[in-house]
Design an enzyme around this catalytic site. Structure first.
Site, mmCIF file in Angstrom:
data_model
loop_
_atom_site.group_PDB
_atom_site.id
_atom_site.type_symbol
_atom_site.label_atom_id
_atom_site.label_comp_id
_atom_site.label_asym_id
_atom_site.label_seq_id
_atom_site.Cartn_x
_atom_site.Cartn_y
_atom_site.Cartn_z
ATOM 1 N N ASP A 70 -0.001 10.618 6.437
ATOM 2 C CA ASP A 70 0.215 9.308 7.049
ATOM 3 C C ASP A 70 -1.139 8.609 7.050
ATOM 4 O O ASP A 70 -2.088 9.111 7.688
ATOM 5 C CB ASP A 70 0.749 9.510 8.477
ATOM 6 C CG ASP A 70 1.039 8.189 9.176
ATOM 7 O OD1 ASP A 70 0.457 7.154 8.790
ATOM 8 O OD2 ASP A 70 1.845 8.198 10.123
ATOM 9 N N ASN A 97 -0.707 2.198 -2.643
ATOM 10 C CA ASN A 97 0.508 1.380 -2.697
ATOM 11 C C ASN A 97 1.077 1.006 -1.331
ATOM 12 O O ASN A 97 1.844 0.061 -1.223
ATOM 13 C CB ASN A 97 1.589 2.137 -3.492
ATOM 14 C CG ASN A 97 2.908 1.398 -3.511
ATOM 15 O OD1 ASN A 97 3.010 0.313 -4.084
ATOM 16 N ND2 ASN A 97 3.923 1.964 -2.858
ATOM 17 N N TYR A 162 1.176 -10.007 7.679
ATOM 18 C CA TYR A 162 1.243 -9.503 6.306
ATOM 19 C C TYR A 162 0.268 -10.279 5.421
ATOM 20 O O TYR A 162 -0.581 -9.697 4.760
ATOM 21 C CB TYR A 162 2.679 -9.656 5.777
ATOM 22 C CG TYR A 162 2.917 -9.047 4.415
ATOM 23 C CD1 TYR A 162 2.757 -7.691 4.190
ATOM 24 C CD2 TYR A 162 3.317 -9.840 3.333
ATOM 25 C CE1 TYR A 162 2.996 -7.122 2.940
ATOM 26 C CE2 TYR A 162 3.571 -9.287 2.090
ATOM 27 C CZ TYR A 162 3.407 -7.929 1.899
ATOM 28 O OH TYR A 162 3.644 -7.365 0.658
ATOM 29 N N LYS A 166 -3.187 -8.778 3.828
ATOM 30 C CA LYS A 166 -3.276 -8.669 2.368
ATOM 31 C C LYS A 166 -4.462 -9.503 1.834
ATOM 32 O O LYS A 166 -5.103 -9.116 0.865
ATOM 33 C CB LYS A 166 -1.966 -9.105 1.713
ATOM 34 C CG LYS A 166 -0.809 -8.136 1.970
ATOM 35 C CD LYS A 166 -1.051 -6.762 1.348
ATOM 36 C CE LYS A 166 0.194 -5.916 1.296
ATOM 37 N NZ LYS A 166 -0.001 -4.610 0.663
HETATM 38 N N1 LIG Z 1 8.546 -5.288 -3.190
HETATM 39 C C1 LIG Z 1 7.994 -6.483 -3.215
HETATM 40 O O1 LIG Z 1 8.677 -7.487 -3.429
HETATM 41 C C2 LIG Z 1 6.506 -6.594 -2.968
HETATM 42 C C3 LIG Z 1 5.904 -7.822 -3.169
HETATM 43 C C4 LIG Z 1 4.540 -7.921 -2.983
HETATM 44 C C5 LIG Z 1 3.813 -6.818 -2.609
HETATM 45 N N2 LIG Z 1 4.413 -5.619 -2.423
HETATM 46 C C6 LIG Z 1 3.606 -4.471 -2.034
HETATM 47 O O2 LIG Z 1 4.014 -3.306 -2.738
HETATM 48 C C7 LIG Z 1 3.777 -2.165 -1.928
HETATM 49 C C8 LIG Z 1 5.005 -1.320 -1.690
HETATM 50 O O3 LIG Z 1 5.944 -1.439 -2.691
HETATM 51 P P1 LIG Z 1 7.104 -0.338 -2.881
HETATM 52 O O4 LIG Z 1 8.147 -1.060 -3.652
HETATM 53 O O5 LIG Z 1 6.565 0.910 -3.444
HETATM 54 O O6 LIG Z 1 7.586 -0.095 -1.354
HETATM 55 P P2 LIG Z 1 8.362 1.125 -0.714
HETATM 56 O O7 LIG Z 1 8.599 0.736 0.695
HETATM 57 O O8 LIG Z 1 9.552 1.478 -1.558
HETATM 58 O O9 LIG Z 1 7.363 2.369 -0.781
HETATM 59 C C9 LIG Z 1 6.288 2.480 0.090
HETATM 60 C C10 LIG Z 1 6.102 3.919 0.456
HETATM 61 O O10 LIG Z 1 5.010 3.973 1.384
HETATM 62 C C11 LIG Z 1 5.319 4.942 2.361
HETATM 63 N N3 LIG Z 1 4.559 4.697 3.591
HETATM 64 C C12 LIG Z 1 4.770 3.734 4.515
HETATM 65 N N4 LIG Z 1 3.873 3.833 5.505
HETATM 66 C C13 LIG Z 1 3.084 4.883 5.203
HETATM 67 C C14 LIG Z 1 1.981 5.507 5.843
HETATM 68 N N5 LIG Z 1 1.530 5.058 7.017
HETATM 69 N N6 LIG Z 1 1.384 6.567 5.257
HETATM 70 C C15 LIG Z 1 1.849 7.042 4.076
HETATM 71 N N7 LIG Z 1 2.900 6.504 3.415
HETATM 72 C C16 LIG Z 1 3.510 5.446 3.985
HETATM 73 C C17 LIG Z 1 6.814 4.850 2.578
HETATM 74 O O11 LIG Z 1 7.336 6.057 3.099
HETATM 75 C C18 LIG Z 1 7.322 4.540 1.166
HETATM 76 O O12 LIG Z 1 7.727 5.698 0.476
HETATM 77 C C19 LIG Z 1 3.243 -2.674 -0.598
HETATM 78 O O13 LIG Z 1 1.837 -2.633 -0.587
HETATM 79 C C20 LIG Z 1 3.748 -4.101 -0.577
HETATM 80 O O14 LIG Z 1 3.012 -4.925 0.291
HETATM 81 C C21 LIG Z 1 5.761 -5.500 -2.578
#
Ligand SMILES: NC(=O)c1ccc[n+]([C@@H]2O[C@H](COP(=O)([O-])OP(=O)(O)OC[C@H]3O[C@@H](n4cnc5c(N)ncnc54)[C@H](O)[C@@H]3O)[C@@H](O)[C@H]2O)c1
Length: 267
Positions: A70, A97, A162, A166
């Site tokens: 985490d 990520n 957010y 970011k």
């Molecule tokens: N999907 C979109 O439209 C979009 C747009 C812009 C930016 N983003 C960015 O992309 C990234 C995530 O995308 P994704 O599609 O992989 O999301 P997702 O939610 O599918 O995956 C994120 C993963 O991070 C894990 N996680 C959350 N908190 C955590 C913590 N404290 N420690 C360890 N792991 C943790 C979750 O369990 C999950 O498996 C983020 O940084 C988000 O801001 C997404």
């Protein structure tokens, strides 16, 4: 033909994913890194989600290991390097990520949610860097890719924690890039736009009690290219920034947004 990440080890933090119909950004990156020859440590606070990614990498013939951490817990961040050394002997690529979207504007956002946004989106990312970068510095090479968002380039509207956290990721990425440039370590960020991922579409539909297709169509209509991106679009950019193809690029923030940020206005 030599694969682009042949003989490299990559750590993908947040390499599991939220439940949903499509591939998430983190899982798509882990899969792409493995396809290009990297050994991948898939790190997530949800071990089952990390293991699912590892299983998918195995199915495509790649090498990966799951590790639970985490990133809001400092000891967990410190332990990521040990896990990578134990599994694969070191780290060449750190891909950050993890990100969450606390909903709320200035007046209706709760302090706890503001803090959670910064703790996960910014402080957690800084902590993984803090514990992995000394290893890359000692090796004299390496690449860090931080996943930000186009929200960090725009005004936040109803997601002020957010967009502000970011934007701070962009600033931190530039500072880290400058600090580590003399040591052969590059640090870049990707700012995804409207992506058809479980986080971007399914989670929003669930939270608002809306239909998935309706949410997806509304998002697509806002993009100049007329459709949302995918986790694979983010993975393509991450591969470029993690590989030697971008050997002279550091401190950049690369939008992957189908032209969204060319328009003025909040997402
Ligand atoms: N999907 C979109 O439209 C979009 C747009 C812009 C930016 N983003 C960015 O992309 C990234 C995530 O995308 P994704 O599609 O992989 O999301 P997702 O939610 O599918 O995956 C994120 C993963 O991070 C894990 N996680 C959350 N908190 C955590 C913590 N404290 N420690 C360890 N792991 C943790 C979750 O369990 C999950 O498996 C983020 O940084 C988000 O801001 C997404």
């Amino acid at each position: 033909m030599t694969r682009r990440l042949h003989d490299r080890t990559a750590v993908v933090v947040g390499g599991g994913q939220t439940a949903g119909a499509t591939v998430g950004n983190g899982r798509a990156v882990a899969l792409a890194f493995a396809r290009e020859g990297a050994r991948v440590l898939v790190v997530d606070r949800d071990l089952a989600a990390a293991e699912e990614t590892v299983g998918a990498i195995g199915e495509q013939g790649g090498t990966a290991r799951a590790h639970r951490a985490d990133i809001t817990v400092e000891e967990d961040c410190a332990g990521i390097l040990d896990a990578a050394v134990e599994a694969f002997g070191g780290v060449d690529i750190l891909h950050n990520n993890v990100g969450v979207v606390p909903e709320g504007n200035t007046e209706n956002l709760q302090l706890a949610d503001w803090r959670r946004g910064f703790e996960i989106n910014l402080t957690g990312m800084w902590l993984t860097c803090k514990y992995v970068l000394p290893h890359l510095r000692e090796r004299g090479r390496g690449a860090v890719v931080n996943i930000s968002s186009m929200a960090g380039l725009l005004a936040g509207g109803d997601t002020i924690a957010y967009s502000t956290s970011k934007a701070a990721v962009h600033s931190m990425t530039r500072s880290l890039a400058l600090e580590y440039a003399p040591h052969g370590v590059r640090v870049n960020a990707i700012a995804p736009g409207m992506m058809d991922t479980p986080m971007g579409v399914d989670a929003v539909a669930r939270a608002r009690g809306a239909d998935r297709q309706e949410v997806a169509d509304r998002r697509a209509a806002m993009v100049p290219m007329g459709h949302q991106g995918t986790g694979d679009d983010v993975a393509g950019a991450a591969l470029f920034l993690a590989s030697d193809e971008s050997a002279f690029i550091t401190g950049t923030v690369l939008p992957v947004d189908g032209g969204f940020t060319l328009r003025a206005g909040a997402p």
